[in-house]
Design an enzyme around this catalytic site. Structure first.
Site, PDB file in Angstrom:
ATOM      1  N   GLY A 132       0.799  -1.222   0.000  1.00 19.58           N
ATOM      2  CA  GLY A 132       0.000   0.000   0.000  1.00 19.58           C
ATOM      3  C   GLY A 132       0.828   1.267   0.000  1.00 19.58           C
ATOM      4  CG  LEU A 143       0.979   4.099   6.066  1.00 21.77           C
ATOM      5  CD1 LEU A 143       1.249   5.583   6.268  1.00 21.77           C
ATOM      6  CD2 LEU A 143      -0.002   3.586   7.124  1.00 21.77           C
ATOM      7  CB  ALA A 144       3.790  -0.040   3.197  1.00 25.22           C
ATOM      8  CE  LYS A 186       2.945  16.464  12.327  1.00 25.02           C
ATOM      9  NZ  LYS A 186       3.998  16.403  11.303  1.00 25.02           N
ATOM     10  CG  HIS A 191      -3.877  14.126  13.650  1.00 24.33           C
ATOM     11  ND1 HIS A 191      -3.409  12.898  14.051  1.00 24.33           N
ATOM     12  CD2 HIS A 191      -3.961  14.060  12.293  1.00 24.33           C
ATOM     13  CE1 HIS A 191      -3.234  12.130  12.988  1.00 24.33           C
ATOM     14  NE2 HIS A 191      -3.568  12.813  11.921  1.00 24.33           N
ATOM     15  CD  GLN A 214       2.319  19.735   9.760  1.00 22.08           C
ATOM     16  OE1 GLN A 214       2.986  18.735   9.959  1.00 22.08           O
ATOM     17  NE2 GLN A 214       1.201  19.700   9.065  1.00 22.08           N
TER      18      GLN A 214
END
Length: 640
Positions: A143, A145-146, A311, A369, A502
């Site tokens: 996939g 993400l990988a 982060k 998040h 960020q």
């Protein structure tokens, strides 16, 4: 290891003092040398247990640090001449090197050997190169993400030797791929300098692949046999395994059940599982998943990853809050007017509209998040930095937040607004393949949360998140109250503490200052800590890089616990069900040229674009232009 900087400094200082004789310096710096008796005689003066793949004594693979033996079968010069070229060290130059690189390497390897864990099981041992020896299984290896995130992060840990070359990395997915096809997929995302090409090739050669179904126990039994074979080939005496679930939620349950019954290494080995979001779609589905995992695994074996917790500036919040007495007395409702947590992306769904339409901006960003960031900002001081102590305090804060109501939210959805030089601006959300033409899934949401406790009663926590806005930014803005009894002609601008998550990590404080010159006027200015200026030589690791390393080492501090997850879904589920039932009105689509009517949420509104605060003496009901905010063009823009 990064947290041991002070230890390194002390050790360097001690070692530099060993200058009375060259023999002592040589003993402190030499590597892979033995008197020939160490392997069999623990009483030998130069014997010290060294780093092996199972933690046993392996003088021929580790390093000797101690007093030179009285009896030698060979002289030091003969020993050094017999060593492979890559292992020869000039002892004098190694210790006298100003940057202490050789000594730092010795210390790094010794510290890695003692990687601490919190799950009560045996640690990942260190290999001959000092890295953690572990078997990593990436489920969903074919996939996006990988290939875009997980394998590049594993490469960074590999080249920095946090993962030993003795480790086993295996990708598992349904796609029938050869090893060369996997390498072809991930290679474009594995960045390496010219000097790292050989190391990169070594990494790619060690990225193996095994194809199998997700719902067949026999396939996972064969995977376990494959893992055992590779672990034996790599001389793993204790198979420590880490499973990374980069999978769609639909296959979580069969995969986790098959792994537990077929691939879980027996004690005293350590087993850990990283689970990617989404952790369900609402309270019921999340509870079902948690119950399923709870029957198979202990909580200390589960690592629910939220990359925002990895982060730099999110982790820095703990230090800002609890290591500065300057802020401690101000951190409450008596001094703080509101807290704003903003997430903005300057691009749309980019072909992921089918997935995004199922979840929306609230499930994708706010419920996980931003709520994690809020909990760190608002929590009480924990009694220690232990993972459970910190997560206990986060749960207490979440329990104090009432369920979010639909009337406390504003939603938006972007449409096309062709702009010269911005290719993606010609495609609106509903133009994305996979998104229904009548979709009301919000791509923007502003919501107001309140915390019913003594510290924060009455302080609005405003969370905003949106796609296809005017910039990419994530920041925290803590705005303090007005100065009482103003004596200046102009009203002072409110003080603010801003933490930029960020991009371009930074922190600054907005203060009032006398304008330079003959006048006595006050004007706002900033105390600015920009990381790219203050820490120019510092290398900021990727959030996934931090978190995967912490999972390898068994540190759960920056991972989500099940009761945190339960409380997060409790807050958002009632509102989400109404949105799913189309009860929400998308209050303004980006691209609209008209003003949009919305009911007010609180008596202090914040511009979506520039975060300007506009106060109203009475609860506001009106149109966006009275808020100095208009939904126009490709982004939410500030008219004023």
């Amino acid at each position: 290891v990064e947290e041991q900087t002070d230890l390194w400094t002390v050790a360097h200082s001690i070692l530099r003092r060993i200058t009375d004789t060259k023999s002592k310096i040589f003993a402190a710096a030499k590597i892979n040398q033995s008197c020939g008796k160490c392997a069999s005689n623990k009483n030998c003066p130069c014997y010290i247990t060294t780093i092996g793949s199972c933690g046993s004594a392996r003088p021929q693979e580790g390093k000797q640090v101690g007093v030179a033996p009285k009896e030698r079968t060979r002289t030091q010069e003969e020993n050094r001449a017999a060593m492979p070229g890559s292992q020869r060290v000039n002892p004098i130059r190694a210790v006298e090197n100003d940057d202490g690189s050789e000594l730092a390497e010795i210390l790094r390897r010794r510290l890695l050997k003692g990687s601490h864990i919190t799950d009560g099981r045996s640690p990942c041992v260190a290999g001959s190169d000092g890295g953690n020896v572990v078997t990593i299984v990436v489920l969903g290896a074919s996939g996006d993400l990988a290939k875009k995130k997980i394998y590049p992060v594993l490469w960074k840990l590999w080249k920095k030797r946090y993962i030993s070359s003795s480790s086993v990395i295996v990708g598992y997915a349904r796609s029938k791929l050869e090893h060369s096809e996997l390498v072809e997929r991930i290679s474009p995302y594995i960045k390496a300098t010219d000097d790292e090409q050989e190391q990169k090739q070594d990494f790619l050669d060690n990225c193996l692949y095994f194809a199998g179904a997700y719902d067949e126990k026999t396939a996972f039994s064969k995977l376990n046999e494959f893992l055992q074979e590779r672990e034996q080939h790599k001389c793993h005496e204790q198979p420590n395994r880490l499973f990374y679930l980069a999978l769609p939620p639909s296959v979580f349950m069969p995969v986790t059940e098959n792994i537990r019954h077929t691939c879980w290494a027996p004690a005293p080995a350590s087993n850990r599982m990283i689970v990617e979001k989404p952790f369900g779609k609402d309270s019921a589905s999340s509870a079902a998943l948690s119950d399923h995992l709870g029957k198979l695994y202990q909580e200390k074996e589960l690592y629910r990853i939220d990359h925002y917790l990895g982060k730099e500036m999110v982790q820095n919040l703990m230090v800002i809050r609890f290591a500065n007495i300057l802020l401690s007395p101000l951190w409450n409702r008596d001094n703080i007017s509101c807290v704003q947590i903003t997430f903005k992306e300057n691009f749309g769904t980019q072909g992921r509209g089918g997935y995004f339409d199922e979840f929306g901006i609230v499930r994708d960003i706010l419920q996980n998040h931003l709520l994690q960031v809020l909990s760190i900002i608002a929590m009480e001081k924990p009694c220690s930095t232990d993972a459970d102590d910190i997560r206990d305090e986060k749960v207490k804060v979440l329990k104090s937040i009432p369920e979010l109501k639909l009337e406390d939210c504003v939603f938006g959805q972007y449409v096309a607004n062709p702009t010269e030089g911005v290719e993606e601006s010609s495609m609106g959300y509903r133009d994305d393949p996979g998104v229904p033409d009548d979709s009301k899934t919000p791509t923007f949401c502003t919501c107001v949360l309140k915390i019913n406790n003594e510290r924060w009663d009455g302080v609005p926590f405003i969370m905003r998140a949106g796609k296809a806005l005017n910039e990419r930014k994530a920041e925290i803005r803590i705005q303090f109250k007005d100065v009482p009894g103003n004596i200046f002609e102009e009203t002072p601008v409110r003080n603010e503490l801003v933490v930029r998550i960020q991009p371009d990590e930074a922190m600054w404080m907005k203060l009032m200052n006398k304008r330079p010159g003959l006048s006595f006027d006050a004007s706002p200015t900033f105390l600015d800590l920009s990381y790219n200026e203050r820490y120019r030589t510092a290398v900021m690791p990727d959030a996934y890089e931090r978190l995967i390393l912490e999972a390898i080492q068994g540190d759960q501090l920056h991972f989500v616990r099940s009761d945190e997850l339960e409380q997060a879904w409790r807050i958002f589920t009632p509102m989400l069900h109404k949105v799913d039932n189309k009860e929400n009105e998308v209050r303004g689509r980006v691209g609209s040229s008209s003003y949009v009517s919305v009911p007010g949420l609180v008596d202090a509104w914040v511009c979506c674009c520039c975060t300007r605060l506009t106060k109203w003496r009475t609860p506001f009901v009106g149109v966006f232009d009275r808020m100095h905010v208009r939904l126009c063009s490709w982004s939410f823009a500030c008219v004023s």
